[in-house]
Design a protein around this motif. Structure first.
Motif, PDB file in Angstrom:
ATOM      1  N   ARG A 216       0.767  -1.124   0.095  1.00  0.00           N
ATOM      2  CA  ARG A 216      -0.096   0.067  -0.023  1.00  0.00           C
ATOM      3  C   ARG A 216       0.818   1.429   0.072  1.00  0.00           C
ATOM      4  O   ARG A 216       0.315   2.296  -0.714  1.00  0.00           O
ATOM      5  N   THR A 217       1.864   1.331   0.617  1.00  0.00           N
ATOM      6  CA  THR A 217       2.923   2.763   0.710  1.00  0.00           C
ATOM      7  C   THR A 217       4.009   2.577  -0.524  1.00  0.00           C
ATOM      8  O   THR A 217       4.728   3.469  -0.320  1.00  0.00           O
ATOM      9  N   GLY A 218       3.924   1.448  -1.390  1.00  0.00           N
ATOM     10  CA  GLY A 218       4.866   1.584  -2.241  1.00  0.00           C
ATOM     11  C   GLY A 218       5.896   0.676  -1.879  1.00  0.00           C
ATOM     12  O   GLY A 218       6.853   0.437  -2.787  1.00  0.00           O
ATOM     13  N   GLN A 219       6.028   0.200  -0.690  1.00  0.00           N
ATOM     14  CA  GLN A 219       6.888  -0.826  -0.435  1.00  0.00           C
ATOM     15  C   GLN A 219       6.014  -2.010   0.356  1.00  0.00           C
ATOM     16  O   GLN A 219       5.119  -1.592   0.465  1.00  0.00           O
ATOM     17  N   PHE A 220       6.630  -3.414   0.308  1.00  0.00           N
ATOM     18  CA  PHE A 220       5.765  -4.112   0.681  1.00  0.00           C
ATOM     19  C   PHE A 220       5.264  -4.085   2.124  1.00  0.00           C
ATOM     20  O   PHE A 220       3.943  -3.963   2.348  1.00  0.00           O
ATOM     21  N   PHE A 221       6.058  -3.719   3.154  1.00  0.00           N
ATOM     22  CA  PHE A 221       5.624  -3.258   4.396  1.00  0.00           C
ATOM     23  C   PHE A 221       5.920  -1.751   4.678  1.00  0.00           C
ATOM     24  O   PHE A 221       7.241  -1.274   4.236  1.00  0.00           O
ATOM     25  N   ALA A 222       5.375  -0.808   5.334  1.00  0.00           N
ATOM     26  CA  ALA A 222       5.634   0.515   5.586  1.00  0.00           C
ATOM     27  C   ALA A 222       7.093   0.809   6.323  1.00  0.00           C
ATOM     28  O   ALA A 222       7.849   1.492   6.019  1.00  0.00           O
ATOM     29  N   HIS A 223       7.265  -0.155   7.313  1.00  0.00           N
ATOM     30  CA  HIS A 223       8.336  -0.201   8.197  1.00  0.00           C
ATOM     31  C   HIS A 223       9.772  -0.154   7.296  1.00  0.00           C
ATOM     32  O   HIS A 223      10.864   0.013   7.983  1.00  0.00           O
ATOM     33  N   GLN A 224       9.658  -0.875   6.118  1.00  0.00           N
ATOM     34  CA  GLN A 224      10.936  -1.107   5.387  1.00  0.00           C
ATOM     35  C   GLN A 224      11.764   0.027   5.049  1.00  0.00           C
ATOM     36  O   GLN A 224      12.724   0.013   4.641  1.00  0.00           O
ATOM     37  N   LYS A 225      10.937   1.280   4.801  1.00  0.00           N
ATOM     38  CA  LYS A 225      11.372   2.386   4.669  1.00  0.00           C
ATOM     39  C   LYS A 225      12.522   2.859   5.593  1.00  0.00           C
ATOM     40  O   LYS A 225      13.802   3.401   5.286  1.00  0.00           O
ATOM     41  N   ALA A 226      12.428   2.293   6.822  1.00  0.00           N
ATOM     42  CA  ALA A 226      13.305   2.514   7.982  1.00  0.00           C
ATOM     43  C   ALA A 226      14.473   1.945   8.073  1.00  0.00           C
ATOM     44  O   ALA A 226      15.485   1.994   8.771  1.00  0.00           O
ATOM     45  N   GLY A 227      14.314   0.592   7.209  1.00  0.00           N
ATOM     46  CA  GLY A 227      15.527  -0.262   7.220  1.00  0.00           C
ATOM     47  C   GLY A 227      15.501  -1.210   8.552  1.00  0.00           C
ATOM     48  O   GLY A 227      16.579  -1.558   8.831  1.00  0.00           O
TER      49      GLY A 227
END
Length: 375
Positions: A216-227
């Protein structure tokens, strides 16, 4: 007998859907930017989805978890590859609340501790443990009252450190993006600090990605943006595109024991068929990439419209505020412009469309929004 009416209902009934649209019995077309509360990920009546479910129910619709089910293994393998968590295990259930209940239970089993730390604005479900970790006392019956859940202000790492230092917490649970609170995005630095603090104190980190996950956020999970990599990840909603299914992604350090978790309907044959179709279409049609691109376009254009305030979110999980009552404004969008949207709080409009939303349909919404705000 009649329904136990606990919902405030709009006087309209969608009876069929196609793609990003639903239709009432009179044939009125509505642009669906709510997706049944972030559930419709592929769009309505996707052909691959319908075909896979139809073929499965013609073979075998259900059998219990007392026998092998190769569809569960196929789903776990494919979800692991798609999400980047191929070394995790998957426990399947029926809903987001059930996923969160099982995640908190696993953390308690693993640590031998009894307390859960959640955050202001949190929404984790309506079953007993999930609602106890939800920051809304109106949803909590006396039966749900517990001293085992405490809340910290979202973003306040110092308060988190103080609480975790007591040694009584089994887990911290946090949404990748808070949805019901009105699209509140925890900062990357806060999530990284949370991961470091939980690891240092031997506390399990649970990422509730029920609304913010599945591309939904453009990555599979939103938290993955934070690594970061949590210990437990909960999923539901877009996982089944409308078919009830939920799950917990479980890090390798957890030990499975017979009987520690269980479910009658979780991971049934039809649910797995639906979830496999979702992953197939997401990958084939590059829906995560579309969510990122269309969401960025909407975010930019919304911020330029006079009368729209505090635009926020990522991908196709967006929120903004309007003057006055958000509920009244959403009703006008629905009945004057035939557009479904969601809400949160007094003035917020939430956008949670299918990941198939095009720029053309985004423009249709932006035009309608501008017209209403100028009226």
């Amino acid at each position: 007998m009649k329904p136990f009416n606990v919902y405030t209902l709009y006087p309209t009934e969608p009876v069929r859907g196609r793609g990003n649209f639903v239709y009432d019995a009179a044939g009125t077309e509505y642009l669906d930017l709510y997706g049944g509360h972030a559930v419709i990920s592929l769009g309505h009546a996707d052909e691959t989805y319908v075909d896979r479910i139809a073929k499965q129910v013609a073979r075998l619709g259900f059998y219990s978890n007392s026998v092998e089910n190769s569809l569960q293994c196929e789903l776990a393998e494919r979800l692991g590859r798609a999400s980047g968590y191929d070394d995790y295990a998957l426990f399947l259930c029926n809903s987001g609340a059930e996923a969160n209940e099982n995640a908190m239970k696993l953390a308690s089993f693993h640590t031998g501790r009894s307390h859960i730390l959640a955050f202001t604005g949190a929404f984790h479900g309506r079953t007993s443990g999930a609602v106890a970790a939800t920051d809304n006392v109106a949803l909590r019956a006396p039966f749900n009252a517990t001293d085992h859940v405490e809340f910290a202000p979202l973003g306040d790492l110092q308060r988190v450190e103080e609480l975790l230092a007591t040694g009584r917490f089994a887990a911290v649970i946090i949404e990748g993006i808070q949805g019901v609170a009105g699209i509140r995005v925890p900062s990357d630095d806060f999530l990284r600090g949370l991961r470091e603090a939980t690891r240092r104190h031997g506390v399990q980190l649970i990422l509730d990605e029920i609304q913010s996950g599945y591309g939904r956020t453009g990555q599979f999970f939103a938290h993955q943006k934070a690594g970061i990599r949590p210990d437990l990840i909960t999923v539901a909603k877009g996982m089944g595109n409308g078919f009830p299914i939920g799950g917990v992604l479980i890090a390798p350090h957890f030990e499975a024991r017979p009987g520690m978790l269980g479910t009658t309907f979780g991971g049934n044959h039809l649910a797995c068929a639906a979830a496999l179709a979702v992953l197939e279409v997401m990958e084939r049609d590059r829906l995560m990439e579309n969510a990122a691109a269309t969401g960025s376009y909407l975010l930019d254009r919304l911020s330029r419209i006079e009368g729209v305030h505090d635009v926020r979110g990522r991908g196709l999980m967006l929120g903004f505020d309007v003057e006055g009552s958000g509920a009244d404004f959403r009703r006008r969008l629905l009945f004057e412009k035939h557009i479904f949207t969601g809400g949160a709080g007094k003035s917020t409009v939430r956008l949670l469309p299918a990941l198939t939303l095009t720029r053309e349909l985004a423009d249709r919404f932006l035009t309608s929004l501008g017209e209403l705000l100028r009226a």
